[in-house]
Motif scaffolding. Structure first.
Motif, PDB file in Angstrom:
ATOM      1  N   LYS A 189      -1.953  -0.027   6.682  1.00 28.53           N
ATOM      2  CA  LYS A 189      -3.075   0.475   5.895  1.00 28.53           C
ATOM      3  C   LYS A 189      -4.352  -0.315   6.168  1.00 28.53           C
ATOM      4  O   LYS A 189      -5.458   0.236   6.125  1.00 28.53           O
ATOM      5  CB  LYS A 189      -2.732   0.432   4.411  1.00 28.53           C
ATOM      6  N   ASN A 193      -3.160   3.681   9.068  1.00 24.58           N
ATOM      7  CA  ASN A 193      -2.446   4.654   8.249  1.00 24.58           C
ATOM      8  C   ASN A 193      -3.365   5.791   7.794  1.00 24.58           C
ATOM      9  O   ASN A 193      -4.485   5.556   7.355  1.00 24.58           O
ATOM     10  CB  ASN A 193      -1.837   3.954   7.032  1.00 24.58           C
ATOM     11  N   ASP A 233      -3.955   8.338   3.072  1.00 25.69           N
ATOM     12  CA  ASP A 233      -5.027   8.612   2.102  1.00 25.69           C
ATOM     13  C   ASP A 233      -5.905   9.774   2.558  1.00 25.69           C
ATOM     14  O   ASP A 233      -6.351  10.594   1.741  1.00 25.69           O
ATOM     15  CB  ASP A 233      -5.878   7.363   1.876  1.00 25.69           C
ATOM     16  N   GLY A 266      -9.050   4.961   6.967  1.00 24.36           N
ATOM     17  CA  GLY A 266      -8.176   4.334   5.983  1.00 24.36           C
ATOM     18  C   GLY A 266      -8.990   3.611   4.921  1.00 24.36           C
ATOM     19  O   GLY A 266      -8.450   3.124   3.928  1.00 24.36           O
TER      20      GLY A 266
END
Length: 222
Positions: free
Chosen positions: A62, A106, A109, A144
């Motif tokens: 992340k 990542n 989201d 991210g």
């Protein structure tokens, strides 16, 4: 005015479901080529494009990692340079500059936000997808980063983004359901399903989409 209304009433609707990841350059290329084809056929068809999540690297961190570092680790320096050269050329052909700066990581989201935006209208969802692609591939922004996501949402008019992103569990179940329904049985993206039947994969040229539209339109009863 009456003739215009009549023309619109006889248009057939073509629905396009796209499985995509926000860090996939071919997904951006595919979107641009899809839109070129749609523009050419807009007098004949109405279009509804819906975006669904896919994770090229579900375990990506992340906090992010430098794009250049990630791609060199994955492909090696020589192949990485070749990929950069090729993508830069392809993006220039679309009137864009391919930017390898910034972080990758990542994409959960971003998919939560895109799925959420779909409930406010697919035009708005499409605008958000375009903005995030442009942010990531042409401006070196890290999608991210919650502020990047919030700025993109604000720009295209997605409401409630801060509340959504403020809780990591918001929208998570729906994203998982979307993956299971639309992306579980495919191995790569972009993946296009036209009218629930005709499937295309990869950054196809506009001509390929045009042919698919024509076939789907002939069989459509709507």
């Amino acid at each position: 005015m009456a003739n215009s209304a009549l023309d619109n009433s006889v248009k057939k609707l073509i629905k396009i479901d796209v499985s995509s990841d926000t860090v996939c350059p071919w997904c951006f290329v595919g979107k641009k080529n899809l839109e070129k084809a749609m523009e050419q056929m807009k007098e004949q068809f109405d279009f509804e494009v819906r975006w669904h999540p896919f994770f090229l690297n579900p375990s990506a961190p992340k906090e992010g990692i430098k794009k250049s570092e990630f791609y060199e680790q994955k492909f090696g320096a020589r192949q990485c340079a070749q990929i950069l050269s090729r993508m830069s050329e392809i993006f220039r052909g679309l009137g864009l500059e391919y930017d390898m700066s910034g972080l990758t990581g990542n994409t959960l989201d971003s998919h939560r936000l895109i799925t959420f935006a779909g409930h406010q209208g697919y035009d708005k969802q499409n605008a958000l997808v375009s903005e995030l692609f442009f942010n990531y591939f042409c401006e070196g922004k890290y999608i991210g980063d919650s502020q990047v996501l919030l700025d993109a949402a604000a720009k295209v008019g997605v409401e409630g983004a801060a509340e959504l992103l403020g809780d990591p569990n918001n929208g998570l179940e729906e994203v998982n359901q979307e993956v299971e329904k639309y992306s579980a049985n495919i191995s790569g993206v972009p993946h296009f399903v036209i009218n629930g039947k005709y499937k295309l994969s990869g950054g196809q040229p506009p001509e390929t989409f045009l042919k698919a539209f024509q076939v789907a339109g002939k069989e459509s009863s709507s």
